[in-house]
Design a protein around this motif. Structure first.
Motif, PDB file in Angstrom:
ATOM      1  N   GLY A 197       0.824  -1.080   0.081  1.00  8.75           N
ATOM      2  CA  GLY A 197      -0.124   0.162   0.052  1.00  8.75           C
ATOM      3  C   GLY A 197       0.932   1.173   0.167  1.00  8.75           C
ATOM      4  O   GLY A 197       1.911   1.263   0.389  1.00  8.75           O
ATOM      5  N   LEU A 246      -6.019  -2.737   6.214  1.00 11.09           N
ATOM      6  CA  LEU A 246      -6.763  -2.277   5.181  1.00 11.09           C
ATOM      7  C   LEU A 246      -6.405  -2.752   3.864  1.00 11.09           C
ATOM      8  O   LEU A 246      -7.329  -3.053   2.921  1.00 11.09           O
ATOM      9  CB  LEU A 246      -7.001  -0.747   5.017  1.00 11.09           C
ATOM     10  CG  LEU A 246      -7.636  -0.119   6.365  1.00 11.09           C
ATOM     11  CD1 LEU A 246      -7.446   1.383   6.402  1.00 11.09           C
ATOM     12  CD2 LEU A 246      -8.979  -0.436   6.394  1.00 11.09           C
ATOM     13  N   ARG A 247      -4.971  -2.692   3.506  1.00  8.80           N
ATOM     14  CA  ARG A 247      -4.465  -3.238   2.103  1.00  8.80           C
ATOM     15  C   ARG A 247      -4.861  -4.476   2.081  1.00  8.80           C
ATOM     16  O   ARG A 247      -5.128  -5.130   1.029  1.00  8.80           O
ATOM     17  CB  ARG A 247      -3.151  -2.892   2.062  1.00  8.80           C
ATOM     18  CG  ARG A 247      -2.338  -3.394   0.758  1.00  8.80           C
ATOM     19  CD  ARG A 247      -3.169  -2.743  -0.517  1.00  8.80           C
ATOM     20  NE  ARG A 247      -2.484  -3.131  -1.744  1.00  8.80           N
ATOM     21  CZ  ARG A 247      -3.331  -3.711  -2.544  1.00  8.80           C
ATOM     22  NH1 ARG A 247      -4.328  -4.046  -2.344  1.00  8.80           N
ATOM     23  NH2 ARG A 247      -2.707  -4.310  -3.646  1.00  8.80           N
ATOM     24  N   SER A 281      -8.049  -5.309   0.842  1.00  8.81           N
ATOM     25  CA  SER A 281      -8.414  -5.125  -0.463  1.00  8.81           C
ATOM     26  C   SER A 281      -7.420  -6.144  -1.300  1.00  8.81           C
ATOM     27  O   SER A 281      -8.216  -6.621  -2.324  1.00  8.81           O
ATOM     28  CB  SER A 281      -8.103  -3.831  -0.769  1.00  8.81           C
ATOM     29  OG  SER A 281      -6.734  -3.613  -0.617  1.00  8.81           O
ATOM     30  N   ALA A 334     -10.759  -8.300  -1.677  1.00 11.37           N
ATOM     31  CA  ALA A 334     -11.344  -7.522  -2.535  1.00 11.37           C
ATOM     32  C   ALA A 334     -12.544  -6.531  -1.805  1.00 11.37           C
ATOM     33  O   ALA A 334     -13.477  -5.927  -2.363  1.00 11.37           O
ATOM     34  CB  ALA A 334     -11.855  -7.937  -3.671  1.00 11.37           C
ATOM     35  N   ILE A 335     -12.112  -6.271  -0.513  1.00 17.40           N
ATOM     36  CA  ILE A 335     -12.964  -5.268   0.148  1.00 17.40           C
ATOM     37  C   ILE A 335     -12.377  -3.800   0.428  1.00 17.40           C
ATOM     38  O   ILE A 335     -11.080  -3.649   1.030  1.00 17.40           O
ATOM     39  CB  ILE A 335     -13.154  -5.847   1.717  1.00 17.40           C
ATOM     40  CG1 ILE A 335     -13.576  -7.049   1.637  1.00 17.40           C
ATOM     41  CG2 ILE A 335     -14.005  -4.798   2.446  1.00 17.40           C
ATOM     42  CD1 ILE A 335     -13.989  -7.845   2.996  1.00 17.40           C
ATOM     43  N   ASN A 336     -12.650  -2.923  -0.411  1.00 21.68           N
ATOM     44  CA  ASN A 336     -12.010  -1.567  -0.338  1.00 21.68           C
ATOM     45  C   ASN A 336     -12.943  -0.585   0.693  1.00 21.68           C
ATOM     46  O   ASN A 336     -13.971  -0.050   0.215  1.00 21.68           O
ATOM     47  CB  ASN A 336     -12.329  -1.045  -1.837  1.00 21.68           C
ATOM     48  CG  ASN A 336     -11.467  -1.964  -2.641  1.00 21.68           C
ATOM     49  OD1 ASN A 336     -10.165  -1.998  -2.417  1.00 21.68           O
ATOM     50  ND2 ASN A 336     -11.909  -2.535  -3.864  1.00 21.68           N
ATOM     51  N   SER A 367     -11.118   5.081   0.211  1.00 20.97           N
ATOM     52  CA  SER A 367     -10.604   5.192  -1.116  1.00 20.97           C
ATOM     53  C   SER A 367      -8.915   5.435  -1.157  1.00 20.97           C
ATOM     54  O   SER A 367      -8.520   5.320  -2.225  1.00 20.97           O
ATOM     55  CB  SER A 367     -11.130   6.589  -1.668  1.00 20.97           C
ATOM     56  OG  SER A 367     -10.567   7.519  -0.748  1.00 20.97           O
ATOM     57  N   VAL A 401      -6.714   3.602  -0.004  1.00 22.32           N
ATOM     58  CA  VAL A 401      -6.043   2.298   0.107  1.00 22.32           C
ATOM     59  C   VAL A 401      -5.722   1.667  -1.077  1.00 22.32           C
ATOM     60  O   VAL A 401      -6.725   1.498  -2.032  1.00 22.32           O
ATOM     61  CB  VAL A 401      -6.584   1.188   1.125  1.00 22.32           C
ATOM     62  CG1 VAL A 401      -5.992  -0.060   1.035  1.00 22.32           C
ATOM     63  CG2 VAL A 401      -6.595   1.777   2.523  1.00 22.32           C
ATOM     64  N   ASP A 402      -4.939   1.090  -1.834  1.00 24.71           N
ATOM     65  CA  ASP A 402      -4.524   0.579  -2.946  1.00 24.71           C
ATOM     66  C   ASP A 402      -5.271  -0.643  -3.274  1.00 24.71           C
ATOM     67  O   ASP A 402      -5.969  -1.307  -2.224  1.00 24.71           O
ATOM     68  CB  ASP A 402      -3.188   0.044  -3.125  1.00 24.71           C
ATOM     69  CG  ASP A 402      -2.150   1.391  -3.023  1.00 24.71           C
ATOM     70  OD1 ASP A 402      -1.511   1.953  -4.232  1.00 24.71           O
ATOM     71  OD2 ASP A 402      -2.164   1.911  -1.950  1.00 24.71           O
ATOM     72  N   THR A 403      -5.767  -0.857  -4.543  1.00 27.79           N
ATOM     73  CA  THR A 403      -6.510  -1.976  -5.168  1.00 27.79           C
ATOM     74  C   THR A 403      -5.783  -2.899  -5.757  1.00 27.79           C
ATOM     75  O   THR A 403      -4.699  -2.838  -6.062  1.00 27.79           O
ATOM     76  CB  THR A 403      -7.803  -1.480  -5.733  1.00 27.79           C
ATOM     77  OG1 THR A 403      -7.387  -0.789  -6.931  1.00 27.79           O
ATOM     78  CG2 THR A 403      -8.680  -0.635  -5.143  1.00 27.79           C
ATOM     79  N   GLN A 428      -5.814  -7.635  -6.514  1.00 29.41           N
ATOM     80  CA  GLN A 428      -5.648  -8.629  -5.785  1.00 29.41           C
ATOM     81  C   GLN A 428      -4.308  -9.445  -6.120  1.00 29.41           C
ATOM     82  O   GLN A 428      -3.874  -9.454  -7.333  1.00 29.41           O
ATOM     83  CB  GLN A 428      -6.799  -9.720  -6.102  1.00 29.41           C
ATOM     84  CG  GLN A 428      -8.099  -9.274  -5.075  1.00 29.41           C
ATOM     85  CD  GLN A 428      -9.203 -10.168  -5.355  1.00 29.41           C
ATOM     86  OE1 GLN A 428      -9.946 -10.152  -6.324  1.00 29.41           O
ATOM     87  NE2 GLN A 428      -9.345 -11.073  -4.336  1.00 29.41           N
TER      88      GLN A 428
END
Length: 543
Positions: free
Chosen positions: A286, A379-380, A383, A387-389, A392, A394-396, A398
Motif C-alpha cells: 500500500g 486495510l490493504r 483489498s 477485494a474489500i475496499n 479510497s 488504500v490501493d486495490t 488482488q
C-alpha cells in the motif's frame, strides 16, 4: 537481553491468531488458476505412482530434485497428503493450502524474536503484528501453488537468528546450526547469491567489535564465515544446484532446479526501472504504508553506516530491494516480499526504540505510528485478499492467494469424471488453465496457459489430431466455440451460481437431457466422491 513479559507474549499470541484468521478465512475456494493449482496437480500426478519422480530419472517427466520451485514445497505437499490419507480426511483445496499457512505463520513469532534481540520486547510485539497483517505475506501464505516466497522469508529469519548467535559466540555447535539453517534456505531461495551476502552481513553487523577498524572487522567476519563447519554443507547444496543448472543448459534435463529462476521477475536488461519498482513495491504494502516504512528506514540509515546490529533488517531490505530497481518489470511483485518484510521489521525496530524512551512524547509517537501502520496494512490486506475496499486511499488489486470468484470448473469436473471414460478428450476455454484442468478433470485435455486473447485456446482445435468429445466453455465465449467447431454440438451441462451460468459443457454427441448443476452442490459432490486419498492420487482406481 530483555525477555518477553507475559503480557507481551499474550499480544504475540493475539498477532498469530489474527494472522491465522486472515490466512485461513474462506481458504477453501476452488483453485482459480494454474499458479494456485500447480503444486497440487504435480503431487497428485506423480506421487505415489511414479517413484522415479523422487530421483534424477529420465523415466519421469518431472523430478522433485530438479523442480524450479525447490524441493521443500513438493515434500510438504506429499507429506501432508499422506497424513490426510492415513487420517481418512477428504482432501480439498483447504487441506492443500493449510499446511503452508501453518508453516508460514511461524514467521510471526520468529520476527518477534529477531526484533526483540535487536530492540527489545515492545519492538518484537510490533514486528509480530506488522508481519501478521502484511498484505503480500497474508495473500501468498494462503496459497499452496508456485509462489513460496513466504517460505523463503521464514528460512531467512531462521538463518539470520542462527548467524547472529554464531557471531556473538562462535562455538562449533552454533557454527553447525548456522550451517544447517543456511543450507535449508539455499534449497528454497532462487536469489541465493544474495543469501550468501546476507549471511556475511549478519556476521559483520553482529560482531561486538565496533572499535576495530573496518578492514579488521571485515577480516574477522570473513574468518567466521569461511569456517568449514559453516560453509561445507551450504556449498554442497550450491554445487548441486549449479550442477543441475549446467545439465539443463546442456539440454540433458528439462528443468534445472531452483537456480533457473534466478532472474524470474526481471527483463534481464540492466537499467534503472524506478517506475516499475515503485509500482510493484507500493502494490505489496500500500502506498502510504510503504512511505511510512521508507521514512523509518531513512531514520535507521545512520545506524547502518555505523555498522550496528540493529541495522540488520535495513541491510536485509536494501539487499533484496536494490536488484529490483535495476532488473525488473511491471506487475511482478511476489519477490518484493523479500525486501519489504525486513523493511517492516526495521520499522518495528525504530518504533520500539521510540516506545522505550523515557519521555512520554516518544512513547506516544511510537505507539500511534505503530497503530497507524498496522491499520494501513490491515486495510490493504482486506483489498488484496478479500477485494474489500473500505477507504479510497488504500490501493486495490488482488494477488495470488486472494479470494477469487468460483469459475465453475470444479463442479464441471465432477460431472466429467462421473460420466465419462478416463481417456475422454476434453477441450477447455482459455479461462481455465492446464494445472487446474489436470487437478480437477484427470482427463486428456486441450488447453493453454496465460491466454492473451479469448481466441488463443480455440486455435488448438484447428491443429488437434483428435477432436474433443466435450468442450468446457465460458458463457461469453459460446460464439467462439461455434465459429471454430465444424460439426453440430449439443449443450449437455450448465454450471450455475444463483441461477446464473458460470460454465457450459458442450458435447459432440446428442444428449437426452440437459443438466443444470449449482456450484454449491457440485463442489460438495466433487469433494465427497474424489477427495478420498486413493481417488485424489489415482491409486488403484481409474477415475
Amino acid at each position: 537481553m530483555a525477555r518477553f513479559s507475559k503480557f507481551a507474549l499474550l499480544l504475540i499470541v493475539l498477532a498469530v491468531t489474527v494472522g491465522a484468521a486472515l490466512r485461513l478465512l474462506v481458504n477453501n475456494q476452488p483453485f482459480p488458476s494454474s499458479d494456485h493449482a500447480e503444486l497440487a496437480a504435480i503431487v497428485t500426478f506423480f506421487y505415489p505412482r511414479s517413484w522415479e519422480s523422487l530421483l534424477l530419472s529420465a523415466r519421469s517427466s518431472w523430478n522433485i530434485v530438479t523442480s524450479v520451485h525447490g524441493v521443500l514445497p513438493p515434500l510438504v505437499g506429499m507429506l501432508a497428503g499422506t497424513i490426510y490419507g492415513v487420517l481418512g480426511i477428504h482432501i480439498s483445496e483447504f487441506w492443500w493450502n493449510s499446511p503452508f499457512v501453518l508453516i508460514h505463520l511461524a514467521s510471526i513469532p520468529l520476527a518477534a524474536v529477531l526484533t526483540r534481540r535487536l530492540a527489545g520486547p515492545w519492538a518484537g510485539v510490533i514486528a509480530a503484528f506488522l508481519i501478521a497483517l502484511m498484505p503480500i505475506h497474508v495473500a501468498l501464505s494462503r496459497a499452496s501453488g508456485v509462489t513460496h516466497t513466504p517460505l523463503v522469508f521464514l528460512l531467512h529469519l531462521i538463518t539470520i537468528l542462527a548467524f547472529m548467535r554464531y557471531a556473538e559466540r562462535p562455538t562449533p555447535q552454533r557454527a553447525r546450526w548456522a550451517s544447517v539453517a543456511l543450507a535449508l534456505a539455499l534449497l528454497a531461495d532462487q536469489l541465493f547469491p544474495l543469501l550468501l551476502v546476507l549471511a556475511f552481513g549478519v556476521i559483520l553487523l553482529s560482531l561486538d567489535e565496533s572499535s576495530l577498524p573496518l578492514g579488521q572487522r571485515i577480516k574477522r567476519a570473513r574468518a567466521l564465515m569461511f569456517q568449514p563447519q559453516v560453509l561445507l554443507l551450504p556449498l554442497l547444496v550450491l554445487c548441486w544446484s549449479l550442477f543441475l543448472l549446467t545439465l539443463h543448459g546442456m539440454g540433458r534435463i528439462d528443468s534445472g532446479g531452483i537456480a533457473t529462476r534466478m532472474f524470474a521477475g526481471s527483463d534481464r536488461q540492466p537499467g534503472l526501472y524506478l517506475d516499475a519498482f515503485w509500482n510493484n513495491a507500493r502494490y505489496v504494502l500500500g502506498t502510504i504504508a510503504l512511505l511510512v516504512a521508507a521514512v523509518l528506514a531513512l531514520l535507521r540509515f545512520p545506524a547502518l553506516l555505523r555498522m550496528e546490529q540493529q541495522a540488520i533488517p535495513l541491510f536485509w531490505a536494501l539487499l533484496y530491494l536494490t536488484p529490483f530497481a535495476l532488473f525488473t518489470r511491471p506487475h511482478v511483485f511476489e519477490l518484493f516480499l523479500m525486501g519489504t518484510a525486513p523493511l517492516l521489521i526495521n520499522a518495528a525496530v525504530v518504533l520500539g526504540a521510540w516506545i522505550n524512551r523515557p519521555q512520554w512524547q516518544g512513547r506516544l509517537l511510537g505507539g500511534l505510528t505503530a497503530g497507524a501502520l498496522a491499520a494501513l496494512l490491515f486495510l490493504r490486506t482486506l483489498s488484496m485478499v478479500f477485494a474489500i475496499n473500505v477507504v479510497s486511499f488504500v490501493d486495490t488489486g488482488q494477488s495470488v492467494g486472494g479470494m477469487y470468484a468460483d469459475q465453475g470448473l470444479k463442479t464441471a469436473a465432477w460431472w466429467i469424471r462421473s460420466y465419462t471414460a478416463p481417456d475422454t478428450l476434453v477441450f477447455a476455454d482459455g479461462t481455465y488453465e492446464p494445472y487446474q484442468l489436470w487437478y480437477y478433470l484427470r482427463r486428456p485435455f486441450l488447453g493453454i496457459t496465460d491466454a492473451e486473447s479469448p481466441t488463443d485456446a480455440y486455435e488448438l482445435l484447428k491443429t488437434a489430431k483428435q477432436q474433443p468429445s466435450f468442450y468446457l466453455v465460458a458463457p461469453e465465449h459460446v460464439l467462439l466455440l461455434e465459429e471454430n467447431v465444424e460439426e453440430h454440438i449439443h449443450l449437455a451441462v450448465q454450471v450455475t451460481t444463483q441461477n446464473a451460468p458460470l460454465l457450459l459443457i458442450y458435447s459432440r454427441e446428442p444428449v437426452t437431457e440437459r443438466i443444470t448443476l449449482d456450484i454449491a452442490e457440485g463442489n460438495d459432490l466433487y469433494d465427497d466422491d474424489f477427495g478420498r486419498w486413493k481417488s485424489m492420487f489415482n491409486v488403484g482406481e481409474r477415475q
